[in-house]
Design a protein around this motif. Structure first.
Motif, PDB file in Angstrom:
ATOM      1  N   LYS A 155       0.627  -0.649  -0.332  1.00 24.31           N
ATOM      2  CA  LYS A 155      -0.052   0.035  -0.045  1.00 24.31           C
ATOM      3  C   LYS A 155       0.799   1.528   0.310  1.00 24.31           C
ATOM      4  O   LYS A 155       0.404   2.421   0.142  1.00 24.31           O
ATOM      5  CB  LYS A 155      -0.928   0.091   1.410  1.00 24.31           C
ATOM      6  N   HIS A 214     -10.217  -6.903  -8.828  1.00 26.15           N
ATOM      7  CA  HIS A 214      -9.181  -6.081 -10.160  1.00 26.15           C
ATOM      8  C   HIS A 214     -10.405  -6.534 -11.050  1.00 26.15           C
ATOM      9  O   HIS A 214     -11.619  -5.755 -11.311  1.00 26.15           O
ATOM     10  CB  HIS A 214      -7.960  -7.117 -10.061  1.00 26.15           C
ATOM     11  N   GLY A 215      -9.700  -7.241 -12.297  1.00 27.77           N
ATOM     12  CA  GLY A 215     -10.303  -6.918 -13.883  1.00 27.77           C
ATOM     13  C   GLY A 215     -11.568  -7.245 -13.882  1.00 27.77           C
ATOM     14  O   GLY A 215     -12.717  -6.787 -14.226  1.00 27.77           O
ATOM     15  N   ALA A 265     -13.815  -6.716 -11.398  1.00 26.43           N
ATOM     16  CA  ALA A 265     -14.919  -6.132 -11.240  1.00 26.43           C
ATOM     17  C   ALA A 265     -16.044  -6.375 -11.582  1.00 26.43           C
ATOM     18  O   ALA A 265     -17.181  -5.839 -11.564  1.00 26.43           O
ATOM     19  CB  ALA A 265     -14.637  -5.638 -10.160  1.00 26.43           C
ATOM     20  N   ALA A 320     -23.431  -4.714   2.955  1.00 28.41           N
ATOM     21  CA  ALA A 320     -22.240  -4.062   2.259  1.00 28.41           C
ATOM     22  C   ALA A 320     -21.177  -3.855   3.811  1.00 28.41           C
ATOM     23  O   ALA A 320     -20.160  -3.688   3.504  1.00 28.41           O
ATOM     24  CB  ALA A 320     -22.320  -3.164   1.178  1.00 28.41           C
ATOM     25  N   MET A 360     -20.071  -4.152  -5.330  1.00 27.62           N
ATOM     26  CA  MET A 360     -18.393  -4.068  -6.504  1.00 27.62           C
ATOM     27  C   MET A 360     -18.902  -3.312  -7.183  1.00 27.62           C
ATOM     28  O   MET A 360     -20.222  -2.720  -7.537  1.00 27.62           O
ATOM     29  CB  MET A 360     -19.289  -5.201  -7.173  1.00 27.62           C
ATOM     30  N   GLY A 372     -15.696   2.167  -4.621  1.00 29.87           N
ATOM     31  CA  GLY A 372     -13.923   1.489  -3.783  1.00 29.87           C
ATOM     32  C   GLY A 372     -12.748   1.007  -5.006  1.00 29.87           C
ATOM     33  O   GLY A 372     -12.490   0.860  -6.007  1.00 29.87           O
ATOM     34  N   HIS A 373     -11.640   2.199  -4.155  1.00 24.90           N
ATOM     35  CA  HIS A 373     -11.209   2.072  -5.340  1.00 24.90           C
ATOM     36  C   HIS A 373      -9.255   1.626  -3.892  1.00 24.90           C
ATOM     37  O   HIS A 373      -9.170   2.643  -3.796  1.00 24.90           O
ATOM     38  CB  HIS A 373     -10.071   2.937  -6.041  1.00 24.90           C
ATOM     39  N   ARG A 374      -8.054   1.349  -4.882  1.00 26.79           N
ATOM     40  CA  ARG A 374      -6.998   1.406  -3.648  1.00 26.79           C
ATOM     41  C   ARG A 374      -6.194   2.882  -3.773  1.00 26.79           C
ATOM     42  O   ARG A 374      -5.522   3.673  -2.829  1.00 26.79           O
ATOM     43  CB  ARG A 374      -6.467   0.393  -4.139  1.00 26.79           C
ATOM     44  N   LYS A 388      -9.546   7.718  -3.975  1.00 27.12           N
ATOM     45  CA  LYS A 388      -9.513   8.024  -3.007  1.00 27.12           C
ATOM     46  C   LYS A 388     -11.046   9.517  -3.223  1.00 27.12           C
ATOM     47  O   LYS A 388     -11.379  10.055  -1.799  1.00 27.12           O
ATOM     48  CB  LYS A 388      -8.631   8.397  -1.644  1.00 27.12           C
ATOM     49  N   TYR A 441     -21.584   5.757   6.064  1.00 31.77           N
ATOM     50  CA  TYR A 441     -20.212   4.434   5.644  1.00 31.77           C
ATOM     51  C   TYR A 441     -19.789   4.983   4.328  1.00 31.77           C
ATOM     52  O   TYR A 441     -18.216   4.784   4.747  1.00 31.77           O
ATOM     53  CB  TYR A 441     -20.933   3.612   5.617  1.00 31.77           C
ATOM     54  N   PHE A 442     -19.457   4.976   3.157  1.00 37.25           N
ATOM     55  CA  PHE A 442     -19.494   5.174   2.148  1.00 37.25           C
ATOM     56  C   PHE A 442     -19.069   6.626   1.904  1.00 37.25           C
ATOM     57  O   PHE A 442     -17.682   6.663   2.037  1.00 37.25           O
ATOM     58  CB  PHE A 442     -19.874   5.330   1.067  1.00 37.25           C
ATOM     59  N   LEU A 453     -15.486   6.043  -0.697  1.00 38.17           N
ATOM     60  CA  LEU A 453     -15.404   5.106  -1.482  1.00 38.17           C
ATOM     61  C   LEU A 453     -15.999   5.386  -2.974  1.00 38.17           C
ATOM     62  O   LEU A 453     -17.796   5.734  -2.185  1.00 38.17           O
ATOM     63  CB  LEU A 453     -16.712   3.673  -0.456  1.00 38.17           C
ATOM     64  N   PHE A 512     -11.444  -5.848 -20.739  1.00 33.30           N
ATOM     65  CA  PHE A 512     -10.436  -5.845 -20.029  1.00 33.30           C
ATOM     66  C   PHE A 512      -8.942  -5.634 -20.359  1.00 33.30           C
ATOM     67  O   PHE A 512      -8.270  -4.253 -20.610  1.00 33.30           O
ATOM     68  CB  PHE A 512     -11.066  -5.392 -18.362  1.00 33.30           C
TER      69      PHE A 512
END
Ligand code: ACO
Length: 429
Positions: free
Chosen positions: A47, A265-266, A268, A293, A303, A306-308, A311, A353-354, A359, A385
């Protein structure tokens, strides 16, 4: 400002250089940390770990910025073709007219695949997931082009491998689909541009005249561009690490396809549509799934949210949402699943929450809706993808090899048993 960071441990202080990228992002260079101190860093999921210096893609997740080689994703999606963007990503500059024409010509000349690939295809059960088939067929290119295995090839030879894989992936992807539905494969039509040729191989029926649809071709072009690279994500990091052992481009990309496949990842985009369909089948109660969720005892995740790294918002999601609206309007599609998607989006964007966890809908939340409208079956979404991400994987593999980067080999903190003596099987409890 200091260009060094200090780390103090057990009374000793270590100085570590701070490196800075062209967009002023900073990182502590810990490459000598173990030699200096005996310590390693622990960062599951990487991360906070930069694994390379790369000149391909700039991504600022906080501000929703994505640029390929300095050009904004918005400008590229609006004005460029996918092959133009592929050239840009792989070779560093936008092609001029003659470079572009040559690149397209070279790709068109290599769209056919060896007939023996059909034998491999025939070996798969007809319900095989097309991602597994595609990954295998890409890996099989090493058998047809064994010279690609030589790690010391000239740049011209590497270029030929690059042309081949870009040219053949639409053929192989469409064949993976045809295998799944049990239809005969279609051959490439070199009179068509890249995306239209792929759609024709997917959908043409031998007894009917196929007419390509410019609305679909344009939407596909945008989708491919939006997916073309995304710096050091799971599949790209995989391609680089596989390639770092001097494995060939084809085997490295094949590994990238496998990494892309997973639903975090893809995969999703497939998972999004499956989730939306499940909600619809369950009566369309959006709130029920929002609650699931948020429930930490329930493994369900929304699904496509969110994304690593993003933000704030995913800039690709913004562009694709617009494209989805126009494709659906132009095609006159009235998809009940889309209504559920809109409902979920509306509720999630207001839900604390989101909001607190930042997210937002990601690119995959909308891409599946367009693919569905284009008639592409759910199982093929992640393959789509992969078609888009190919130039990114190629450029990252090429950059890693040209920079002569060392083999990827992380360390670990061992948590297993301490040394113990072997016990003969009869004496074990
Ligand atoms: N639904 C519900 N809760 C979520 C979701 C979600 N989709 N995503 C994250 N969270 C929650 C986590 O439970 C965690 O909550 P906590 O702090 O209370 O424990 C918090 O948000 C942070 O989540 P992490 O999993 O730590 O975030 P990470 O950066 O590791 O994961 C990921 C990112 C994998 C994309 C995640 O958001 C997810 O699983 N999303 C759904 C799958 C998806 O859409 N993937 C596609 C990504 S885009 C792409 O690959 C092209």
């Amino acid at each position: 400002m200091s260009d060094k960071a200090t780390l103090t441990y057990e009374g000793k202080t270590y100085e570590l250089p701070v490196v800075e990228g062209t967009e002023n992002e900073k990182g502590i260079d810990i490459s000598k940390l173990r030699a200096l101190s005996g310590l390693i860093t622990l960062d599951p999921g990487f991360k906070n770990t930069g694994s390379t210096r790369s000149a391909i893609t700039y991504l600022d997740g906080e501000n929703g910025i994505l640029r390929y080689r300095g050009y904004s994703i918005e400008e590229l999606a609006e004005n460029a073709s996918f092959l133009e963007v592929s050239y840009l990503i792989i070779y560093g500059e936008l092609p001029n007219k003659s470079q572009y024409e040559l690149f397209c010509k070279e790709i068109t000349e290599h769209t056919l695949v060896h007939e023996e690939i059909k034998n491999i295809l025939d070996g798969f059960p007809s319900n095989a997931h097309p991602m597994g088939v595609l990954s295998s067929l890409i890996s099989s290119l090493t058998a047809f082009y064994p010279e690609s295995l030589d790690p010391n090839r000239s740049s011209e030879e590497v270029h030929l491998s690059i042309i081949r894989i870009i040219a053949k992936i639409p053929t192989l992807a469409s064949w993976a689909f045809k295998n799944e539905i049990g239809h005969p494969v279609n051959y490439p039509d070199n009179n068509l541009e890249y995306g239209s040729n792929f759609l024709k191989m997917m959908f043409a029926i031998p007894s009917e005249v196929y007419k390509s649809d410019p609305v679909l071709a344009d939407a596909l072009n945008k989708l491919l561009i939006l997916h073309a690279d995304h710096e050091q994500n799971c599949s790209t990091a995989t391609v680089r690490i596989v390639g770092s052992s001097h494995a060939s481009l084809y085997s490295s990309v094949s590994a990238g396809i496998s990494a892309l496949w997973g639903p975090l990842h893809g995969g999703a985009n497939q998972a999004v549509i499956e989730m939306l369909e499940a909600i619809r089948a369950d009566g369309g109660d959006v709130q029920k799934y929002m609650d699931k969720a948020k429930d930490k005892d329930d493994p369900f995740r929304l699904m496509g949210f969110g994304h690593r790294v993003y933000k704030n918002f995913d800039p690709r999601a913004k562009i694709i949402k617009k494209a989805a609206d126009s494709v659906l309007a132009k095609l006159g599609v009235n998809d009940p699943v889309l209504e559920i998607a809109k409902g979920l989006e509306e509720v999630a964007l207001k839900d604390p929450y989101f909001v607190e966890r930042k997210l937002y809908p990601n690119v995959d939340f909308y891409s599946g809706i367009i693919y569905r409208a284009m008639g592409i079956p759910t199982q093929m979404f992640t393959v789509m993808f992969a078609l888009g991400r190919l130039p990114g994987w190629i450029s990252q593999w090429k950059e890693m090899r040209e920079n002569n980067e060392p083999i990827g080999r992380p360390r670990q903190i061992y948590t297993g048993a301490n040394e113990r003596s072997f016990v003969n099987i009869g004496d074990r409890k």
